[in-house]
Design a protein around this motif. Sequence first.
Motif, PDB file in Angstrom:
ATOM      1  N   LEU A 137       0.823  -1.205   0.000  1.00  0.00           N
ATOM      2  CA  LEU A 137       0.000   0.000   0.000  1.00  0.00           C
ATOM      3  C   LEU A 137       0.855   1.252   0.000  1.00  0.00           C
ATOM      4  CD1 LEU A 137      -2.565  -0.962   2.811  1.00  0.00           C
ATOM      5  CD2 LEU A 137      -2.723  -1.450   0.353  1.00  0.00           C
ATOM      6  N   CYS A 138       0.369   2.272  -0.708  1.00  0.00           N
ATOM      7  CA  CYS A 138       0.914   3.623  -0.564  1.00  0.00           C
ATOM      8  C   CYS A 138      -0.012   4.352   0.393  1.00  0.00           C
ATOM      9  CB  CYS A 138       0.958   4.336  -1.911  1.00  0.00           C
ATOM     10  SG  CYS A 138       1.718   5.985  -1.843  1.00  0.00           S
ATOM     11  N   CYS A 139       0.534   4.838   1.493  1.00  0.00           N
ATOM     12  CA  CYS A 139      -0.300   5.366   2.578  1.00  0.00           C
ATOM     13  C   CYS A 139      -0.293   6.894   2.616  1.00  0.00           C
ATOM     14  CB  CYS A 139       0.168   4.786   3.909  1.00  0.00           C
ATOM     15  SG  CYS A 139       0.044   2.989   3.982  1.00  0.00           S
ATOM     16  N   ALA A 140      -1.270   7.433   3.331  1.00  0.00           N
ATOM     17  CA  ALA A 140      -1.496   8.873   3.339  1.00  0.00           C
ATOM     18  C   ALA A 140      -0.336   9.664   3.932  1.00  0.00           C
ATOM     19  CB  ALA A 140      -2.780   9.196   4.102  1.00  0.00           C
ATOM     20  N   ASP A 141       0.525   9.011   4.720  1.00  0.00           N
ATOM     21  CA  ASP A 141       1.666   9.722   5.286  1.00  0.00           C
ATOM     22  C   ASP A 141       2.869   9.725   4.342  1.00  0.00           C
ATOM     23  OD1 ASP A 141       2.340   7.063   5.443  1.00  0.00           O
ATOM     24  OD2 ASP A 141       2.700   7.042   7.617  1.00  0.00           O
ATOM     25  N   GLY A 142       2.669   9.223   3.100  1.00  0.00           N
ATOM     26  CA  GLY A 142       3.745   9.251   2.117  1.00  0.00           C
ATOM     27  C   GLY A 142       4.685   8.076   2.200  1.00  0.00           C
ATOM     28  N   VAL A 143       4.286   7.001   2.865  1.00  0.00           N
ATOM     29  CA  VAL A 143       5.136   5.824   3.032  1.00  0.00           C
ATOM     30  C   VAL A 143       4.478   4.631   2.343  1.00  0.00           C
ATOM     31  CG1 VAL A 143       6.155   4.232   4.710  1.00  0.00           C
ATOM     32  CG2 VAL A 143       6.054   6.687   5.198  1.00  0.00           C
ATOM     33  N   ALA A 144       5.279   3.796   1.679  1.00  0.00           N
ATOM     34  CA  ALA A 144       4.797   2.545   1.100  1.00  0.00           C
ATOM     35  C   ALA A 144       5.013   1.424   2.101  1.00  0.00           C
ATOM     36  CB  ALA A 144       5.525   2.237  -0.203  1.00  0.00           C
ATOM     37  N   ARG A 145       3.965   0.650   2.369  1.00  0.00           N
ATOM     38  CA  ARG A 145       4.034  -0.408   3.365  1.00  0.00           C
ATOM     39  C   ARG A 145       3.443  -1.694   2.811  1.00  0.00           C
ATOM     40  NH1 ARG A 145       2.371   4.215   6.303  1.00  0.00           N
ATOM     41  NH2 ARG A 145       3.600   4.616   8.191  1.00  0.00           N
ATOM     42  N   THR A 146       3.993  -2.803   3.227  1.00  0.00           N
ATOM     43  CA  THR A 146       3.371  -4.095   2.988  1.00  0.00           C
ATOM     44  C   THR A 146       2.647  -4.493   4.263  1.00  0.00           C
ATOM     45  OG1 THR A 146       5.033  -4.783   1.392  1.00  0.00           O
ATOM     46  CG2 THR A 146       3.728  -6.513   2.417  1.00  0.00           C
ATOM     47  N   VAL A 147       1.333  -4.676   4.158  1.00  0.00           N
ATOM     48  CA  VAL A 147       0.534  -5.010   5.339  1.00  0.00           C
ATOM     49  C   VAL A 147      -0.033  -6.414   5.184  1.00  0.00           C
ATOM     50  CG1 VAL A 147      -0.074  -2.601   5.708  1.00  0.00           C
ATOM     51  CG2 VAL A 147      -1.621  -4.064   4.424  1.00  0.00           C
ATOM     52  N   THR A 148      -0.201  -7.087   6.294  1.00  0.00           N
ATOM     53  CA  THR A 148      -0.801  -8.419   6.327  1.00  0.00           C
ATOM     54  C   THR A 148      -2.039  -8.374   7.210  1.00  0.00           C
ATOM     55  OG1 THR A 148       1.350  -9.480   6.024  1.00  0.00           O
ATOM     56  CG2 THR A 148      -0.437 -10.842   6.881  1.00  0.00           C
ATOM     57  N   VAL A 149      -3.159  -8.778   6.646  1.00  0.00           N
ATOM     58  CA  VAL A 149      -4.420  -8.775   7.380  1.00  0.00           C
ATOM     59  C   VAL A 149      -4.802 -10.227   7.671  1.00  0.00           C
ATOM     60  CG1 VAL A 149      -6.826  -8.016   7.403  1.00  0.00           C
ATOM     61  CG2 VAL A 149      -5.105  -6.698   6.132  1.00  0.00           C
ATOM     62  N   PRO A 150      -4.743 -10.662   8.936  1.00  0.00           N
ATOM     63  CA  PRO A 150      -5.019 -12.069   9.252  1.00  0.00           C
ATOM     64  C   PRO A 150      -6.512 -12.378   9.255  1.00  0.00           C
ATOM     65  CG  PRO A 150      -4.544 -10.845  11.245  1.00  0.00           C
ATOM     66  CD  PRO A 150      -4.330  -9.889  10.107  1.00  0.00           C
ATOM     67  N   ARG A 151      -6.825 -13.629   9.017  1.00  0.00           N
ATOM     68  CA  ARG A 151      -8.214 -14.072   8.993  1.00  0.00           C
ATOM     69  C   ARG A 151      -8.919 -13.826  10.324  1.00  0.00           C
ATOM     70  NH1 ARG A 151     -11.727 -17.568   6.383  1.00  0.00           N
ATOM     71  NH2 ARG A 151     -10.243 -18.030   4.733  1.00  0.00           N
ATOM     72  N   ARG A 152      -8.169 -13.888  11.425  1.00  0.00           N
ATOM     73  CA  ARG A 152      -8.811 -13.730  12.732  1.00  0.00           C
ATOM     74  C   ARG A 152      -9.436 -12.341  12.893  1.00  0.00           C
ATOM     75  NH1 ARG A 152      -3.272 -13.732  13.887  1.00  0.00           N
ATOM     76  NH2 ARG A 152      -2.454 -11.735  14.658  1.00  0.00           N
ATOM     77  N   ASP A 153      -8.934 -11.365  12.150  1.00  0.00           N
ATOM     78  CA  ASP A 153      -9.558 -10.041  12.144  1.00  0.00           C
ATOM     79  C   ASP A 153     -10.632 -10.068  11.055  1.00  0.00           C
ATOM     80  OD1 ASP A 153     -10.301  -7.406  12.084  1.00  0.00           O
ATOM     81  OD2 ASP A 153      -8.250  -6.621  12.110  1.00  0.00           O
ATOM     82  N   LYS A 154     -11.803 -10.620  11.383  1.00  0.00           N
ATOM     83  CA  LYS A 154     -12.796 -10.986  10.387  1.00  0.00           C
ATOM     84  C   LYS A 154     -13.247  -9.812   9.516  1.00  0.00           C
ATOM     85  CE  LYS A 154     -14.613 -14.946  12.963  1.00  0.00           C
ATOM     86  NZ  LYS A 154     -15.822 -15.561  13.562  1.00  0.00           N
ATOM     87  N   THR A 155     -13.509  -8.678  10.127  1.00  0.00           N
ATOM     88  CA  THR A 155     -14.016  -7.542   9.361  1.00  0.00           C
ATOM     89  C   THR A 155     -12.958  -7.018   8.399  1.00  0.00           C
ATOM     90  OG1 THR A 155     -15.477  -6.911  11.187  1.00  0.00           O
ATOM     91  CG2 THR A 155     -15.000  -5.235   9.519  1.00  0.00           C
ATOM     92  N   ALA A 156     -11.744  -6.808   8.916  1.00  0.00           N
ATOM     93  CA  ALA A 156     -10.664  -6.300   8.074  1.00  0.00           C
ATOM     94  C   ALA A 156     -10.291  -7.310   6.992  1.00  0.00           C
ATOM     95  CB  ALA A 156      -9.442  -5.956   8.920  1.00  0.00           C
ATOM     96  N   PHE A 157     -10.308  -8.611   7.342  1.00  0.00           N
ATOM     97  CA  PHE A 157      -9.960  -9.659   6.380  1.00  0.00           C
ATOM     98  C   PHE A 157     -10.956  -9.688   5.224  1.00  0.00           C
ATOM     99  CE2 PHE A 157     -10.183 -14.087   4.885  1.00  0.00           C
ATOM    100  CZ  PHE A 157      -8.856 -14.304   4.550  1.00  0.00           C
ATOM    101  N   ALA A 158     -12.236  -9.583   5.557  1.00  0.00           N
ATOM    102  CA  ALA A 158     -13.266  -9.590   4.513  1.00  0.00           C
ATOM    103  C   ALA A 158     -13.098  -8.393   3.579  1.00  0.00           C
ATOM    104  CB  ALA A 158     -14.655  -9.576   5.154  1.00  0.00           C
ATOM    105  N   ALA A 159     -12.761  -7.232   4.151  1.00  0.00           N
ATOM    106  CA  ALA A 159     -12.539  -6.049   3.325  1.00  0.00           C
ATOM    107  C   ALA A 159     -11.288  -6.201   2.466  1.00  0.00           C
ATOM    108  CB  ALA A 159     -12.424  -4.810   4.209  1.00  0.00           C
TER     109      ALA A 159
END
Length: 338
Positions: free
Chosen positions: A291-313
């Motif tokens: 992701l390119c984020c609003a603070d001007g930094v590129a990040r690789t993020v991992t969204v685990p299945r246990r975070d059901k709402t974020a994972f579905a999104a």
Amino acid sequence: MITPDLPAAVKAALEAKLQGQSRQDAAARAARISQAYRGGGPSGGIASEADAVAYAVVRMPATYAAVAACLNALIEMRPEFAPTSLLDVGAGPGTASFAAAEAFASLASFRALDANPVLRALALELAAGAHRLNDLDYTLGPTRTQLDHAAPADLVIASYMIGELPESEREALAATLWIKTRDTLLLVEPGTPAGYQRVIAARAQLIAAGAHVAAPCPHDHACPLAAPDWCHFAQRLARSRAHKQIKGVELPYEDEKFSYVALTRQPVPQRPVARVLAPPALGKAAVAAKLCCADGVARTVTVPRRDKTAFAAARRWDWGGAVAPANLPQIPPQHTDG
């Protein structure tokens, strides 16, 4: 939002122009023109009506799809934007004008500039069959000269044309494009490292001149990517039968890769918190995305299945898509990718 497909009337008109022409001859013409473009050549190699038709059948659908994707991203960020005037610079067969007409019902004035007479003739012929573009004002002549004399417009588009100019002229072109922009300027280039460099150079130059980024970046900071990485996106489009015949391919679709920036006079009120920079990796246990984020930094993020709402999104994230604040997991600010 508009589809990536050429309007039906334009597609039909192009295929009608091919009737009676040798597909083999059209394929040879298209290959020669494509080779010249890949080598950085201008559209001057398109010297006849047959050249123009071959070029348009092969390249117009892909260019249209890329511009449509950029306009959709702009509309997503600025749904209130309702331009009444368009200036299409380096218009070729009018591809960007057709896309803008589909995207904005508010457009009432369409002006185009290009130095190639056969592309202009084709654009006017295609426009005659499209009710929105019946009165397309298409000026023929050196693009830089005509741009200097053009009236400003609410929306200015320069699509796949910066690379046709010598590097020494690009800074002056970007400055003039911005002068002619009342509200929003869209720059689109091929999704290659060289195309990205042209876009990012103009982006930095115009931000310094007071512009704000509407898309794709969620910020006005310097681009966080460093070579060999580069910012680009892809739009899938269907190939027509004629398109496949002339290109000599069987695959029923192609993916057009492009780099772009949409710049506005005023700050965008509601930006996304991030933009997806590459196809996400979808796994059973997690979704990983760059992701390119609003603070001007590129990040690789991992969204685990246990975070059901974020994972579905996250499973619905697409390459090039915007990420809403509610769908971005908490990430450490120091976790960056250069």
